[in-house]
Design an enzyme around this catalytic site. Structure first.
Site, PDB file in Angstrom:
ATOM      1  N   SER A 284       0.614  -1.283   0.015  1.00  0.00           N
ATOM      2  CA  SER A 284      -0.106  -0.107  -0.110  1.00  0.00           C
ATOM      3  C   SER A 284       0.725   1.200   0.029  1.00  0.00           C
ATOM      4  O   SER A 284       0.231   2.292  -0.053  1.00  0.00           O
ATOM      5  CB  SER A 284      -0.892  -0.013   1.243  1.00  0.00           C
ATOM      6  OG  SER A 284      -1.959  -0.839   0.771  1.00  0.00           O
TER       7      SER A 284
ATOM      8  N   THR B 218       2.230   2.907   5.160  1.00  0.00           N
ATOM      9  CA  THR B 218       2.433   1.508   5.449  1.00  0.00           C
ATOM     10  C   THR B 218       2.103   0.578   4.281  1.00  0.00           C
ATOM     11  O   THR B 218       1.301   1.251   3.531  1.00  0.00           O
ATOM     12  CB  THR B 218       1.878   0.996   6.873  1.00  0.00           C
ATOM     13  OG1 THR B 218       0.363   1.285   6.790  1.00  0.00           O
ATOM     14  CG2 THR B 218       2.384   1.773   8.082  1.00  0.00           C
TER      15      THR B 218
ATOM     16  N   ASN C 106       0.586 -11.757   6.924  1.00  0.00           N
ATOM     17  CA  ASN C 106      -0.172 -12.507   7.831  1.00  0.00           C
ATOM     18  C   ASN C 106       0.128 -12.639   8.915  1.00  0.00           C
ATOM     19  O   ASN C 106      -0.170 -13.944   9.619  1.00  0.00           O
ATOM     20  CB  ASN C 106      -0.935 -13.807   7.011  1.00  0.00           C
ATOM     21  CG  ASN C 106      -2.093 -14.481   7.626  1.00  0.00           C
ATOM     22  OD1 ASN C 106      -2.946 -13.448   7.866  1.00  0.00           O
ATOM     23  ND2 ASN C 106      -2.403 -15.558   7.524  1.00  0.00           N
TER      24      ASN C 106
END
Length: 403
Positions: A90, A329, A357
């Site tokens: 992102s 981030t 994850n």
């Protein structure tokens, strides 16, 4: 200029920190000097929680700190180093924002006009403005919630798939909106997919060309690329490893993928040096004219204590020493990234851990901000977040909360 080298062996892993020392009398900011030992401690902790490796680069005036730990490739046993390329997730949203705001400055897009004025196929709510998309206030459902509800199977289903922007938008609009447009901050990757669609429709030019001509070439970002839908990373890079929802299973090598499911929301590849240069250039006004930069950096709090905020495609974080840093981030399969700079661009930091994850690793990695900008050892001082909820895990390929 003298070069100092410091090495430390921790938990059987060689960790190397390199500092290019400033000439005598040179100054950067009023901040304390970065804590190399603090960064190393955070990296060690991230590895203890499951990251194969981690890297950090800090640029502070004429000084450059390169700190790395662990493995860039677990199969080959290749050591991590701070110059390796990786998928930034992102953080790509800030690149897309720069392109969009340049179009605003050129008079081709109005931030407060309905996004539908610039789209070939309308969104279901004409009240959604371009500004709502940039600030995550559109209410559009985040399609990745469904796509990656089961982390590894979801990833394998799209690893080599090529989507159109409209296909991804349709996955979102099949759901009801989460909020009324403009009512509140509600992070959604759909927003920046829509912006990619909008930019290409308005200009007739692919996102890859915009990134290259408007950002990569002007700044000399030689380690930054947008290769969608190609699957490989060129040059020296860190491999990425995603943790299965069943944590007893081995990590999955997620390096090669199209990232077509993200595109303008998360498919940029870069390295720490280029990301530091990029964010310093943003706040210094080298990429976006002052009127648009002021709007980009106008932050609205997004957490209860106001320490985390969002502007237009840009995050703000208030650290323990009182400094506010700006950047983004990133989470994409196999990589967590923090890339931030001070308001004057004189100190910048990028950190990456090559796993995902694993919200604990993501939270711990945020401690490198404290070490880089406040000069503290976050592990000793207790400033490292230790639970999954204390740092943003809402970016690309989010760590889904399952009920």
């Amino acid at each position: 200029m003298r070069i100092k080298y410091a090495s430390l062996v921790l938990a059987g892993t060689a960790m190397m920190a390199t500092l290019a020392v400033s000439p005598a009398g040179a100054t950067t900011t009023d901040l304390p000097s970065p804590s190399v030992t603090g960064v190393l401690a955070v990296q060690k902790q991230a590895m203890a929680y499951g990251a194969p490796g981690a890297l950090t680069r800090i640029n502070s005036g004429a000084s450059t700190y390169r700190i790395a730990a662990g493995k860039a490739d677990t199969a080959a046993g290749t050591a991590m180093d701070a110059d390796r390329r990786f998928r930034v997730g992102s953080v790509s949203k800030s690149f897309t924002t720069v392109v969009l705001l340049q179009l605003v400055a050129e008079g081709r897009v109005d931030l407060d006009a309905p996004a539908n004025d610039y789209l070939p196929q309308p969104l279901p709510d004409d009240r959604i403005t371009v500004r709502h998309l940039l600030s995550h206030r559109s209410g559009l459902w985040d399609y990745t919630n469904d796509m990656f509800y089961h982390t590894v199977p979801g990833f394998e289903a799209v690893r080599n798939k090529v989507f159109t922007f409209q296909e991804l938008i349709d996955l979102s609009t099949a759901h009801q909106p989460t909020i009324v447009p403009g009512a509140a901050y509600s992070y959604s990757n759909t927003n920046f997919v829509v912006l990619g669609r909008l930019i290409e429709h308005v200009t007739g030019v692919p996102m890859a060309t915009h990134y290259d001509q408007r950002i990569f070439q002007p700044l000399g970002l030689r380690n930054t690329s947008y290769v969608h839908p190609r699957t490989t990373i060129a040059g020296s890079y860190a491999r990425g490893y995603v943790r299965d929802d069943d944590t007893t299973l081995p990590l999955v090598d997620s390096t090669e993928q199209t990232v077509s499911w993200a595109q303008s929301a998360g498919a940029v590849i870069s390295n720490s040096a280029d990301l530091n240069r990029f964010f310093a250039a943003i706040v210094s006004g080298k990429l976006v004219p002052k009127p648009q930069l002021q709007q980009m950096m106008s932050m609205v709090p997004v957490n209860a204590d106001g320490t985390q905020s969002y502007g237009l495609g840009l995050r703000g974080r208030v650290l323990s020493c009182g400094v506010t840093v700006y950047g983004h981030t990133g989470t994409v399969q196999g990589y967590y990234t923090y890339a931030f700079t001070t308001a004057d661009g004189k100190r910048s930091m990028t950190s990456m851990a090559n796993t995902s994850n694993n919200g604990t690793v993501n939270s711990v990695l945020a401690g490198t901000l404290e070490a880089a900008f406040c000069g503290v050892d976050p592990v000793k001082s207790g400033k490292v977040a230790r639970s999954d909820g204390e740092a943003f895990t809402e970016d690309i390929a989010p760590d889904v909360v399952r009920h």
